[in-house]
Structures are given as C-alpha cells and as structure tokens.
Design an enzyme around this catalytic site. Structure first.
Site, PDB file in Angstrom:
ATOM      1  N   LYS A 246       0.791  -1.222   0.000  1.00  0.00           N
ATOM      2  CA  LYS A 246       0.000   0.000   0.000  1.00  0.00           C
ATOM      3  C   LYS A 246       0.832   1.286   0.000  1.00  0.00           C
ATOM      4  O   LYS A 246       0.370   2.333  -0.440  1.00  0.00           O
ATOM      5  CB  LYS A 246      -0.950   0.006   1.201  1.00  0.00           C
ATOM      6  CG  LYS A 246      -2.136  -0.936   1.068  1.00  0.00           C
ATOM      7  CD  LYS A 246      -3.115  -0.451   0.019  1.00  0.00           C
ATOM      8  CE  LYS A 246      -4.417  -1.246   0.044  1.00  0.00           C
ATOM      9  NZ  LYS A 246      -5.413  -0.721  -0.917  1.00  0.00           N
TER      10      LYS A 246
ATOM     11  N   SER B  80       0.489 -10.066  -0.750  1.00  0.00           N
ATOM     12  CA  SER B  80       0.268  -8.623  -0.678  1.00  0.00           C
ATOM     13  C   SER B  80       0.460  -7.996   0.693  1.00  0.00           C
ATOM     14  O   SER B  80       0.587  -6.772   0.795  1.00  0.00           O
ATOM     15  CB  SER B  80      -1.138  -8.288  -1.183  1.00  0.00           C
ATOM     16  OG  SER B  80      -2.111  -8.968  -0.406  1.00  0.00           O
TER      17      SER B  80
END
Length: 412
Positions: free
Chosen positions: A52, A306
């Site tokens: 992110k 992720s």
C-alpha cells in the site's frame, strides 16, 4: 504521449529513494507441490509490510509536484492503507490526518502512529467504515485537504504497478502467469495494465467479498449486499470505478474465489512450513494455487503475497477455522441421558486420537435427557466417520453444527 508503462517505471525509480524493491523469491515447497516454478513477490516484506505504501507514495508525490503548497493529506482506513499513508507523510514532511473506525484494534492504531510519528494525527470515528469514510471526506471539504483514496485513483494504480516493474526486472522476463489478490482493484489493475497481454492472470477474491466477479457479471461496479470482513485487507463491498475500467475485459473464468476458512489453512501452512507470516489478504494468491493446479503445471508463476500485517491475537481464530475446514475439528450437540454411567459410556466411544476441546451442558431438555455442546479435535478427518458410526450404533442422538453458521455463532 507518455505511456502507462513509462509512468510506472518513473514511479518505481522514484521509490528507490524511499525503500528498496521487495524480494521475488522462488518457493521450493510450493514449486514441488504443484509441479511448477513458483515465485513469491514478497510485499509482506515492504517497510510497512504491504504494497500500500507504493500507491500512497506515488499519489502524494504527484500532488506535491502539481500543488507544492498542499500540506495536509487525509485518508480513511483501518489497516494497510493507513500505515502506508502515515509512512509517506513522514517521508515527505507533510501533515496527515488518518481516520480509523473506533473498533480498530490497538495494534493497528499503534503501528500507524509509529510509522507517521509527529507528522500524523489519528482520529477514531464511527463504528463502521462507511461512517469513518464520511467523516474523513467531510473533514477534507472543510479544511481543503487532499483525500488519498486507497485504490480508486489513477496515481495510486500507477504506483501499485511498480510491483510489476520489479517482477520484470527481478525475473528478467515475464512469468507465464501472475496470481493477484483483488480487493478494491488498485494492485490488480496496475499490474495488468503494465504487463498487458504478456502473460496469463488469475485474480483471486475472498469468497465473502467477490466484488470483481460481481462487477464483471453486471458490466459495472456494484455494491455487494453483504461482505465477510475476515479477509480485512481485501473484503471490499464494491471494486473501484477506475480499477474496474482497466479490468472490465477480464475473462470471468480467470477470477477465482477463496473460502475464508481455507485461507486459514494456507496461512498456517505458510507459517509452520515456510516461516512466512501472511495476513488473510496476503495469503490469497497462494491459497488459490490448488484451484489452478492444472493450469500452472510446468509454468513459471508469480504469486503476489500482498501483506503480512497479522495480529497474532487472531491466531486462535485462524487455527480454529483451519481445523474446521480440514475436517479435524467438529462441534455437535449431544442429547445425553441423565443417568449414571451415560457420560462414561460416551467417553468410551471416543477413539485414541479424539480429544475433547469443548464440553458444556446447555440445558436439561427433558426429564431424563440434557443437551451438551461438545467440541472434538482429532488427527485425521476420517476419524469422525468412525465416531459417528459408533454413536449411531449405541443410540445416542446428536446433531453436527460445525457448518451451521447461525448455531455456531451463538454457541461456539
């Protein structure tokens, strides 16, 4: 005109002044298991343990290039996006206000404050994310601050595409297939836009938050009626408009869903076998390998892990869900006769590998019978077939409630 690939490469180059490329590691365990050359793109090893910060960096960089006087950034997030924004606020020396739900675990609040330091302020607002988001946008309108969207922003998508830039550089070629987790769609849109038709794709969503599959079926982003929040890093009710514009022509057959309980099995396997800590969303790409085993055999495959922001206070829940999915733990309600020796008779039925994990009298349902909630753990799922056969022969009345969502919620 500058292409998307050019801008993604420029964004990636700029990131190198802030953090190094995350590793691309060949995983021998998974490669042997699936008969493929499987690599993990370890976004769980970024400075904030998720991808992110890439989108946050690029979006913030673009804003400051075009509006250098802009000094206040705002986001609404209960997790990885908040931490990425906090990290980048400190890096760029700007102020940030991060809105988080009141129900956000203290561990995530603490990590966000640690990454942002004096550059950020955390505001806890609303019991649900929609309330938090509304407060953040109202604050932006009042203060003239810039709202940093978690995925529905072209600069965020461009920033997330840096994952693909690094994969190409590290592999020195394109993989045959990339497996991508999908939440709001920023990562998958960025990677696919960069690689285009150079490889095959598998997009994987949590079963309780399949917003891309729903959007493809409807031809546009639609809001799901209900979302299971367990895979909190990817449980999004509606895929972003801009990511979907880049994914609208995806073949629905390339979109898979991963059951939440099976994800728990994958998380524990990666932790126990590989020593890799993944959050539920971070395990999606690895979890779906079992569903595409025939497609990947003999191929070079990259799974994007992720995120690794896992709160170990959740480990008992993950273990519980994994055991239930694997069939080695079950709960049932037993109608136990209220007579001397009945309990001993039941205990003698248990096999040598069967352990009682829960035993609770619920009520005396009749003069001569009582209802008991029992949880049994065993080593092999097949042991339950033997146990239930013995119970039937003896005449015990029971009901397996392991997969009964309503009863499990209230009783377990």
């Amino acid at each position: 005109m500058t292409s998307f690939r050019d801008t993604a490469r420029s964004a990636t180059a700029a990131m190198r002044d802030v953090f190094p490329a995350t590793p691309l590691q060949r995983n021998a365990h998974l490669s042997e298991r699936f008969g493929a050359d499987i690599w993990l793109k370890r976004e769980d090893l970024s400075p904030v343990r998720s991808y992110k910060l890439r989108g946050a960096f690029n979006a913030m960089r673009k804003v400051l290039e075009n509006e250098p006087e802009k000094g206040l950034f705002v986001c609404a997030s209960a997790g990885n996006h908040a931490q990425g924004v906090a990290f980048m606020c400190r890096h760029f020396g700007v102020s940030g206000v991060i809105f988080m739900p009141v129900t956000t675990p203290q561990q995530k609040i603490h990590k966000t404050r640690t990454f942002g330091g004096d550059a950020i302020e955390v505001r806890l607002t609303g019991d649900y994310f929609d309330d938090t988001l509304a407060s953040a946008k109202a604050f932006c309108a009042d203060k003239g601050a810039h709202f940093l969207a978690p995925f529905d922003d072209p600069d965020v998508i461009e920033g997330q595409a840096s994952v693909a830039v690094e994969i190409k550089e590290q592999l020195d070629d394109l993989p045959d297939r990339v497996i991508l987790p999908v939440g709001g769609g920023g990562l998958s849109a960025g990677v696919r836009s960069y690689f285009e038709d150079g490889c095959d794709y598998t997009f994987v969503e949590p079963a309780g938050g399949a917003s891309l599959a729903a959007a493809l079926a409807a031809g546009k982003p639609i809001k799901l009626d209900k979302v299971d929040s367990f895979v909190d890093g990817a449980a999004v009710a509606c895929i972003g408009e801009q990511p979907f514009a880049r994914l609208a022509d995806v073949d629905p057959a390339d979109v898979r869903t991963a059951p939440e309980d099976r994800i728990c099995v994958t998380m524990l396997e990666m932790l126990n076998v590989e020593g890799v800590v993944l959050e539920p969303a971070g395990a999606l790409a690895v979890d779906v390998l079992v569903d595409v085993a025939d497609q990947i055999r003999g191929k070079t495959v990259v799974c994007v892990t992720s995120g690794g922001n896992f709160d170990f206070e959740r480990l008992p829940e993950v273990k519980e869900r994994a055991q239930r999915y694997s069939g080695v733990k079950k709960y049932f309600i037993l109608r136990l006769p209220q007579r001397p020796g009945a309990l001993k008779e039941f205990l003698n039925i248990l096999g040598p590998q069967d352990d009682i994990a829960r035993f609770e009298y619920l009520k005396k349902s009749a003069r001569n019978f009582g209802s008991v909630l029992i949880g049994i753990e065993t080593r092999e799922a097949g042991n339950f077939e033997v146990l239930f056969d013995k119970l039937d022969k003896v005449g015990f009345t029971y009901r397996d409630i392991t997969d009964d969502a309503i009863l499990s919620e209230f009783l377990i």
